[in-house]
Design an enzyme around this catalytic site. Structure first.
Site, PDB file in Angstrom:
ATOM      1  N   ARG A  47     -28.489  16.349  70.021  1.00 38.79           N
ATOM      2  CA  ARG A  47     -28.399  15.571  71.045  1.00 38.79           C
ATOM      3  C   ARG A  47     -27.984  14.259  70.412  1.00 38.79           C
ATOM      4  O   ARG A  47     -27.175  13.559  71.219  1.00 38.79           O
ATOM      5  CB  ARG A  47     -29.935  15.212  71.430  1.00 38.79           C
ATOM      6  CG  ARG A  47     -30.107  14.097  72.382  1.00 38.79           C
ATOM      7  CD  ARG A  47     -31.295  14.087  73.154  1.00 38.79           C
ATOM      8  NE  ARG A  47     -32.259  13.305  72.298  1.00 38.79           N
ATOM      9  CZ  ARG A  47     -33.490  13.382  72.406  1.00 38.79           C
ATOM     10  NH1 ARG A  47     -34.116  13.768  73.495  1.00 38.79           N
ATOM     11  NH2 ARG A  47     -34.232  12.840  71.262  1.00 38.79           N
ATOM     12  N   LYS A 102     -28.995   8.789  73.883  1.00 39.68           N
ATOM     13  CA  LYS A 102     -29.982   8.125  73.200  1.00 39.68           C
ATOM     14  C   LYS A 102     -29.317   6.785  72.823  1.00 39.68           C
ATOM     15  O   LYS A 102     -29.211   6.979  71.213  1.00 39.68           O
ATOM     16  CB  LYS A 102     -30.664   8.911  72.391  1.00 39.68           C
ATOM     17  CG  LYS A 102     -32.268   8.164  72.032  1.00 39.68           C
ATOM     18  CD  LYS A 102     -33.049   9.241  71.627  1.00 39.68           C
ATOM     19  CE  LYS A 102     -34.380   8.890  71.291  1.00 39.68           C
ATOM     20  NZ  LYS A 102     -35.270   8.191  72.285  1.00 39.68           N
ATOM     21  N   GLU A 151     -37.258   9.202  85.101  1.00 40.03           N
ATOM     22  CA  GLU A 151     -38.064   9.148  83.940  1.00 40.03           C
ATOM     23  C   GLU A 151     -38.798   7.930  83.611  1.00 40.03           C
ATOM     24  O   GLU A 151     -38.631   6.786  84.302  1.00 40.03           O
ATOM     25  CB  GLU A 151     -37.036   9.689  82.801  1.00 40.03           C
ATOM     26  CG  GLU A 151     -36.033   8.699  82.339  1.00 40.03           C
ATOM     27  CD  GLU A 151     -35.430   9.119  80.864  1.00 40.03           C
ATOM     28  OE1 GLU A 151     -36.260   9.643  80.261  1.00 40.03           O
ATOM     29  OE2 GLU A 151     -34.430   8.847  80.933  1.00 40.03           O
TER      30      GLU A 151
END
Ligand code: PLP
Ligand code: COI
Length: 340
Positions: A81, A184, A220
């Protein structure tokens, strides 16, 4: 051997541990990296990370098993990620092997801070990738720092396995439809600070964001992914290009189907359709599985299983996931990396 801390009551906070890892990227390549006791980064005042948000981070945990060993949960997924995030922000990738070796080295060097088995606490690792160096125009940095530091943590949300309430953000988004929601990067969290603060002041654990294009579907939580358990025993979680692809969420999708016999579905979760769920929760590395008691949307609090008790399926998912992470339950192949 562990140091003497109040392991059961840790909460989620920074603690400066003795050792961390740091590696520098210059002239197109990473150096070998080293451990250091210096907890302060020394970077140019013009670093792109500071001005233009060219930075990324990760979060994963080390767990002490009953036998006293230490293990990481799916660190390769965090490495991958971070590579995707790096691509999105034109930063150099940190190779998976370098990422995992750095994490292992930090855990080993601070092993006495890995909480004892049975306390529920874990060692949280924070890998960080930042663009540094002298550069003031809006373009990618030429130099980077990759660092990994760690701290022992307990619950992220105060309730732990006791449900807490969340509120839907009506006037804010954390990400844009084609923005950096799936990466992220700090900017997503900067955008979530004000709505998060308003939610806390109003007595909610965190914010639930809706899809930025139509504001009709759950995306989310500010710090975790969302899941619901439907009346016909489906584990349902939103599929969207602007949410963070959670390692925990993908692990739960697998465990729900393979170990609990539920149907696992990634798809649209209309906010108007909350009645289909008997249970709901937030999932993530820090959040683990945090049951959602109720969701406030406009002037109504929609309560799922109970505002005070975790639902039975959420409990089983929690026991399976946490059992695997602490080494009490056999893990699917490749999910556990031993540290020592
Ligand atoms: N969504 C957001 C916004 C997060 O900050 C996190 C935490 O990392 C997650 C989801 C959960 O992801 P993971 O399970 O990989 O920790
Ligand atoms: C994590 O769960 O690792 C996160 O990054 C969430 C963060 C907001 C603490």
């Amino acid at each position: 051997m562990t140091v003497d801390l109040d392991w059961e009551n840790l909460g989620f906070g920074y603690l400066k541990l003795p050792e961390r890892y740091i590696s520098y990227y210059k002239n197109g390549e990473w150096d070998n990296g080293q451990m250091t006791q210096d907890a302060t980064l020394h970077i140019s005042e013009s670093s792109p990370a500071l001005h233009y948000g060219q930075q990324a981070f990760e979060g994963l945990k080390a767990y002490r098993t009953k036998a006293g060993d230490i293990q990481l949960f799916r660190p390769d997924q965090n490495a991958e990620r971070l590579q995707k995030t790096a691509d999105r922000l034109l930063m150099p990738q940190v190779p998976t092997e370098k990422f995992i070796e750095a994490c292992k080295a930090v855990v080993k060097a601070n092993a006495e801070y890995v909480p004892p088995y049975g306390t529920g606490a874990t060692l949280y690792l924070r890998p960080l990738l930042i663009g540094v160096g002298d550069s003031i125009s809006v373009k990618p940095a030429e130099e980077y720092i990759f660092t990994v530091f760690a701290m022992p943590v307990g619950n992220y949300f105060k309730g732990g396995l006791t449900p807490t309430n969340f509120i839907v953000a009506e006037d804010f988004d954390r990400a844009a439809p084609y923005g950096t929601g799936a990466a992220k990067v700090g900017g997503n969290y900067a955008a979530s600070l004000l709505p998060g603060d308003k939610a806390h002041i109003a007595g909610f654990s965190d914010v639930i964001y809706l899809d930025p294009a139509t504001h009709t579907k759950i995306e989310e939580v500010g710090s975790a992914n969302f899941f619901g358990i439907s009346r016909d025993n489906e584990f349902v979680t939103p599929l969207s290009p602007s949410i963070l692809p959670s390692v925990t969420k993908y692990s739960l999708l697998y465990l729900a189907e393979e170990r609990l016999g539920l149907k696992a579905v990634e798809g649209d979760v209309p906010i108007a359709d909350l009645d289909r769920f008997t249970e709901a929760g937030a999932c993530g590395t820090a959040a683990v599985i945090s049951p959602i008691g109720g969701i406030q949307f406009k002037d109504r609090l929609h309560v799922f299983y109970s505002e005070t008790e975790v639902g039975p399926i959420t409990r089983r998912l929690y026991d399976e996931l946490v059992g695997i992470q602490f080494g009490d339950i056999v893990a699917p192949k490749g999910w556990i990396t031993k540290v020592e």
